[in-house]
Design a protein around this motif. Structure first.
Motif, PDB file in Angstrom:
ATOM      1  N   ASP A   1       0.822  -1.216   0.000  1.00  0.00           N
ATOM      2  CA  ASP A   1       0.000   0.000   0.000  1.00  0.00           C
ATOM      3  C   ASP A   1       0.853   1.263   0.000  1.00  0.00           C
ATOM      4  OD1 ASP A   1      -2.229  -1.593   0.003  1.00  0.00           O
ATOM      5  OD2 ASP A   1      -2.588  -1.425   2.165  1.00  0.00           O
ATOM      6  N   ARG A   2       1.998   1.217   0.631  1.00  0.00           N
ATOM      7  CA  ARG A   2       2.885   2.386   0.652  1.00  0.00           C
ATOM      8  C   ARG A   2       3.690   2.507  -0.632  1.00  0.00           C
ATOM      9  NH1 ARG A   2       6.747   2.246   5.353  1.00  0.00           N
ATOM     10  NH2 ARG A   2       6.112   0.124   5.695  1.00  0.00           N
ATOM     11  N   GLY A   3       3.685   1.470  -1.442  1.00  0.00           N
ATOM     12  CA  GLY A   3       4.415   1.502  -2.698  1.00  0.00           C
ATOM     13  C   GLY A   3       5.859   1.059  -2.573  1.00  0.00           C
ATOM     14  N   ALA A   4       6.219   0.458  -1.421  1.00  0.00           N
ATOM     15  CA  ALA A   4       7.594   0.012  -1.217  1.00  0.00           C
ATOM     16  C   ALA A   4       7.890  -1.257  -2.011  1.00  0.00           C
ATOM     17  CB  ALA A   4       7.863  -0.214   0.270  1.00  0.00           C
ATOM     18  N   ILE A   5       6.855  -2.052  -2.281  1.00  0.00           N
ATOM     19  CA  ILE A   5       7.016  -3.278  -3.081  1.00  0.00           C
ATOM     20  C   ILE A   5       5.921  -3.303  -4.130  1.00  0.00           C
ATOM     21  CG2 ILE A   5       8.132  -4.603  -1.226  1.00  0.00           C
ATOM     22  CD1 ILE A   5       5.453  -5.962  -0.691  1.00  0.00           C
ATOM     23  N   ASP A   6       6.110  -4.128  -5.153  1.00  0.00           N
ATOM     24  CA  ASP A   6       5.084  -4.245  -6.187  1.00  0.00           C
ATOM     25  C   ASP A   6       4.264  -5.523  -5.956  1.00  0.00           C
ATOM     26  OD1 ASP A   6       6.784  -6.239  -6.963  1.00  0.00           O
ATOM     27  OD2 ASP A   6       7.385  -5.320  -8.853  1.00  0.00           O
ATOM     28  N   ASP A   7       3.335  -5.808  -6.844  1.00  0.00           N
ATOM     29  CA  ASP A   7       2.420  -6.939  -6.676  1.00  0.00           C
ATOM     30  C   ASP A   7       3.151  -8.283  -6.670  1.00  0.00           C
ATOM     31  OD1 ASP A   7       0.113  -5.467  -6.417  1.00  0.00           O
ATOM     32  OD2 ASP A   7      -0.255  -5.380  -8.592  1.00  0.00           O
ATOM     33  N   THR A   8       4.169  -8.437  -7.532  1.00  0.00           N
ATOM     34  CA  THR A   8       4.880  -9.728  -7.574  1.00  0.00           C
ATOM     35  C   THR A   8       5.645  -9.976  -6.281  1.00  0.00           C
ATOM     36  OG1 THR A   8       6.760  -8.700  -8.702  1.00  0.00           O
ATOM     37  CG2 THR A   8       5.082  -9.729 -10.090  1.00  0.00           C
TER      38      THR A   8
END
Length: 136
Positions: free
Chosen positions: A117-124
């Protein structure tokens, strides 16, 4: 020709004396090994000091052992106690490190979702962390 001796030729007091002498020898060797072990574990005595005490204990055993006990007896106990406390501390630290509870899968997934949610990681990466958490 050798004659067989029966047990009645060895009086009870002789048997008791033999047992006392046997146990005295066992205690003596235990004491000797304890003193030599303490002597060689010490870091505060030089090699010459260790050699001198060893010669004294080996060639004049009763005098050497008694002198070592008189001179270093109290310190022997203190060193043994310190070694036991250090070993117990290492054991306790190891048990604490192994017994630390691992975060539950739901907690790991919640943290991964927060990172997503914070954008630190992506979906994969999120899916990989989720699979890893569910696998444990």
């Amino acid at each position: 020709m050798l004659l067989a001796q029966d047990g009645s030729d060895y009086p009870f007091l002789d048997l008791m004396w033999t047992m006392i002498v046997f146990f005295a020898w066992v205690i003596w060797f235990w004491l000797l090994i304890t003193i030599l072990g303490d002597l060689f574990r010490r870091a505060d005595i030089s090699g010459w000091g260790k050699a001198g005490w060893t010669l004294l204990v080996v060639f004049l055993p009763f005098l050497g052992v008694l002198l070592y006990l008189v001179v270093h007896g109290k310190q022997m106990g203190e060193r043994r106690r310190a070694e036991a406390q250090e070993a117990q501390q290492h054991f306790d630290d190891y048990v604490r490190s192994v017994a630390t509870p691992q975060p539950r899968a739901t907690e790991q997934i919640a943290k991964a979702k927060e990172l997503l949610d914070r954008g630190a990681i992506d979906d994969t990466e999120y899916e990989a962390l989720k699979r890893k958490a569910l696998a444990t």
